[in-house]
Design a protein around this motif. Sequence first.
Motif, PDB file in Angstrom:
ATOM      1  N   GLY A  10       0.811  -1.208   0.000  1.00  0.00           N
ATOM      2  CA  GLY A  10       0.000   0.000   0.000  1.00  0.00           C
ATOM      3  C   GLY A  10       0.840   1.251   0.000  1.00  0.00           C
ATOM      4  N   LEU A  11       0.197   2.359   0.303  1.00  0.00           N
ATOM      5  CA  LEU A  11       0.856   3.666   0.366  1.00  0.00           C
ATOM      6  C   LEU A  11       1.151   4.012   1.819  1.00  0.00           C
ATOM      7  N   VAL A  12       2.392   4.408   2.090  1.00  0.00           N
ATOM      8  CA  VAL A  12       2.784   4.769   3.445  1.00  0.00           C
ATOM      9  C   VAL A  12       3.717   5.962   3.392  1.00  0.00           C
ATOM     10  N   GLN A  13       3.684   6.773   4.431  1.00  0.00           N
ATOM     11  CA  GLN A  13       4.568   7.938   4.493  1.00  0.00           C
ATOM     12  C   GLN A  13       5.986   7.518   4.893  1.00  0.00           C
ATOM     13  N   PRO A  14       6.971   8.298   4.499  1.00  0.00           N
ATOM     14  CA  PRO A  14       8.343   8.014   4.952  1.00  0.00           C
ATOM     15  C   PRO A  14       8.411   7.911   6.472  1.00  0.00           C
ATOM     16  N   GLY A  15       9.148   6.910   6.943  1.00  0.00           N
ATOM     17  CA  GLY A  15       9.240   6.647   8.364  1.00  0.00           C
ATOM     18  C   GLY A  15       8.189   5.682   8.877  1.00  0.00           C
ATOM     19  N   GLY A  16       7.225   5.367   8.052  1.00  0.00           N
ATOM     20  CA  GLY A  16       6.154   4.465   8.448  1.00  0.00           C
ATOM     21  C   GLY A  16       6.525   3.002   8.330  1.00  0.00           C
ATOM     22  N   SER A  17       5.533   2.155   8.602  1.00  0.00           N
ATOM     23  CA  SER A  17       5.742   0.709   8.608  1.00  0.00           C
ATOM     24  C   SER A  17       4.657   0.009   7.803  1.00  0.00           C
ATOM     25  N   LEU A  18       5.033  -1.142   7.264  1.00  0.00           N
ATOM     26  CA  LEU A  18       4.091  -2.046   6.607  1.00  0.00           C
ATOM     27  C   LEU A  18       4.517  -3.470   6.921  1.00  0.00           C
ATOM     28  N   ARG A  19       3.554  -4.364   6.915  1.00  0.00           N
ATOM     29  CA  ARG A  19       3.842  -5.783   7.065  1.00  0.00           C
ATOM     30  C   ARG A  19       3.265  -6.535   5.875  1.00  0.00           C
ATOM     31  N   LEU A  20       4.151  -7.128   5.095  1.00  0.00           N
ATOM     32  CA  LEU A  20       3.726  -7.939   3.969  1.00  0.00           C
ATOM     33  C   LEU A  20       3.554  -9.387   4.404  1.00  0.00           C
ATOM     34  N   SER A  21       2.588 -10.048   3.797  1.00  0.00           N
ATOM     35  CA  SER A  21       2.361 -11.467   4.044  1.00  0.00           C
ATOM     36  C   SER A  21       2.366 -12.209   2.719  1.00  0.00           C
ATOM     37  N   THR A  91      10.208   2.132  -2.379  1.00  0.00           N
ATOM     38  CA  THR A  91       9.079   1.994  -3.302  1.00  0.00           C
ATOM     39  C   THR A  91       9.399   0.961  -4.375  1.00  0.00           C
ATOM     40  N   ALA A  92       8.537  -0.043  -4.508  1.00  0.00           N
ATOM     41  CA  ALA A  92       8.789  -1.137  -5.440  1.00  0.00           C
ATOM     42  C   ALA A  92       7.603  -2.094  -5.411  1.00  0.00           C
ATOM     43  N   VAL A  93       7.607  -3.000  -6.366  1.00  0.00           N
ATOM     44  CA  VAL A  93       6.732  -4.166  -6.281  1.00  0.00           C
ATOM     45  C   VAL A  93       7.513  -5.247  -5.543  1.00  0.00           C
ATOM     46  N   TYR A  94       6.909  -5.797  -4.506  1.00  0.00           N
ATOM     47  CA  TYR A  94       7.555  -6.811  -3.677  1.00  0.00           C
ATOM     48  C   TYR A  94       6.997  -8.188  -4.035  1.00  0.00           C
ATOM     49  N   TYR A  95       7.931  -9.124  -4.261  1.00  0.00           N
ATOM     50  CA  TYR A  95       7.568 -10.469  -4.691  1.00  0.00           C
ATOM     51  C   TYR A  95       8.006 -11.496  -3.650  1.00  0.00           C
ATOM     52  N   CYS A  96       7.154 -12.463  -3.447  1.00  0.00           N
ATOM     53  CA  CYS A  96       7.452 -13.601  -2.592  1.00  0.00           C
ATOM     54  C   CYS A  96       8.011 -14.728  -3.465  1.00  0.00           C
ATOM     55  N   ASN A  97       9.011 -15.430  -2.945  1.00  0.00           N
ATOM     56  CA  ASN A  97       9.639 -16.531  -3.681  1.00  0.00           C
ATOM     57  C   ASN A  97       9.780 -17.745  -2.774  1.00  0.00           C
ATOM     58  N   ALA A  98       9.457 -18.914  -3.319  1.00  0.00           N
ATOM     59  CA  ALA A  98       9.650 -20.187  -2.615  1.00  0.00           C
ATOM     60  C   ALA A  98      10.633 -21.028  -3.412  1.00  0.00           C
ATOM     61  N   HIS A  99      11.618 -21.610  -2.727  1.00  0.00           N
ATOM     62  CA  HIS A  99      12.621 -22.373  -3.445  1.00  0.00           C
ATOM     63  C   HIS A  99      12.981 -23.630  -2.666  1.00  0.00           C
ATOM     64  N   TYR A 100      13.124 -24.730  -3.435  1.00  0.00           N
ATOM     65  CA  TYR A 100      13.498 -26.026  -2.861  1.00  0.00           C
ATOM     66  C   TYR A 100      14.192 -26.818  -3.941  1.00  0.00           C
ATOM     67  N   THR A 110       3.175  -7.399  -4.818  1.00  0.00           N
ATOM     68  CA  THR A 110       2.332  -6.396  -4.160  1.00  0.00           C
ATOM     69  C   THR A 110       3.067  -5.066  -4.153  1.00  0.00           C
ATOM     70  N   GLN A 111       2.352  -4.009  -4.486  1.00  0.00           N
ATOM     71  CA  GLN A 111       2.976  -2.691  -4.630  1.00  0.00           C
ATOM     72  C   GLN A 111       3.142  -2.035  -3.261  1.00  0.00           C
ATOM     73  N   VAL A 112       4.341  -1.524  -3.013  1.00  0.00           N
ATOM     74  CA  VAL A 112       4.619  -0.699  -1.839  1.00  0.00           C
ATOM     75  C   VAL A 112       5.086   0.661  -2.332  1.00  0.00           C
ATOM     76  N   THR A 113       4.395   1.703  -1.904  1.00  0.00           N
ATOM     77  CA  THR A 113       4.746   3.066  -2.292  1.00  0.00           C
ATOM     78  C   THR A 113       4.992   3.884  -1.035  1.00  0.00           C
ATOM     79  N   VAL A 114       6.183   4.461  -0.943  1.00  0.00           N
ATOM     80  CA  VAL A 114       6.549   5.289   0.210  1.00  0.00           C
ATOM     81  C   VAL A 114       6.644   6.728  -0.278  1.00  0.00           C
ATOM     82  N   SER A 115       5.693   7.530   0.159  1.00  0.00           N
ATOM     83  CA  SER A 115       5.620   8.903  -0.338  1.00  0.00           C
ATOM     84  C   SER A 115       4.839   9.763   0.650  1.00  0.00           C
ATOM     85  N   SER A 116       5.213  11.023   0.714  1.00  0.00           N
ATOM     86  CA  SER A 116       4.472  11.971   1.547  1.00  0.00           C
ATOM     87  C   SER A 116       3.425  12.703   0.718  1.00  0.00           C
TER      88      SER A 116
END
Length: 116
Positions: A10-21, A91-100, A110-116
């Motif tokens: 999502g969109l978050v201000q600089p200094g903020g937090s996010l938790r991706l799952s 700011t980027a698209v974040y990707y989950c990867n599974a490897h075996y 999932t899009q993460v945007t850090v902006s004021s």
Amino acid sequence: QVQLVESGGGLVQPGGSLRLSCAASVVSFSLYGMSWYRRAPGKERTLVATITNTGASSNYADDVKGRFTISRDNAKRTVYLQMNSLKPEDTAVYYCNAHYHTLDYWGQGTQVTVSS
């Protein structure tokens, strides 16, 4: 076939937090090493963090050390990325990867945007 579904961006201000799952649709989730990657606009995809199948060990890219934490819950077949002290350059698209072994699976991102 492993399906990975990311959420929490999502969109978050600089200094903020996010938790991706990232939820995985595989019974043998505990066999897989898991990673988070990101692709910033106009740049190649890069590794952000990785965690072993048991969760005993993790590694981070230098630019996120001390700010991001990767963790996993094998009972829930889910891996997390806690992101604190976010910067505009995160700011980027974040990707989950599974490897075996030779198996390698990716989520849709999932899009993460850090902006004021």
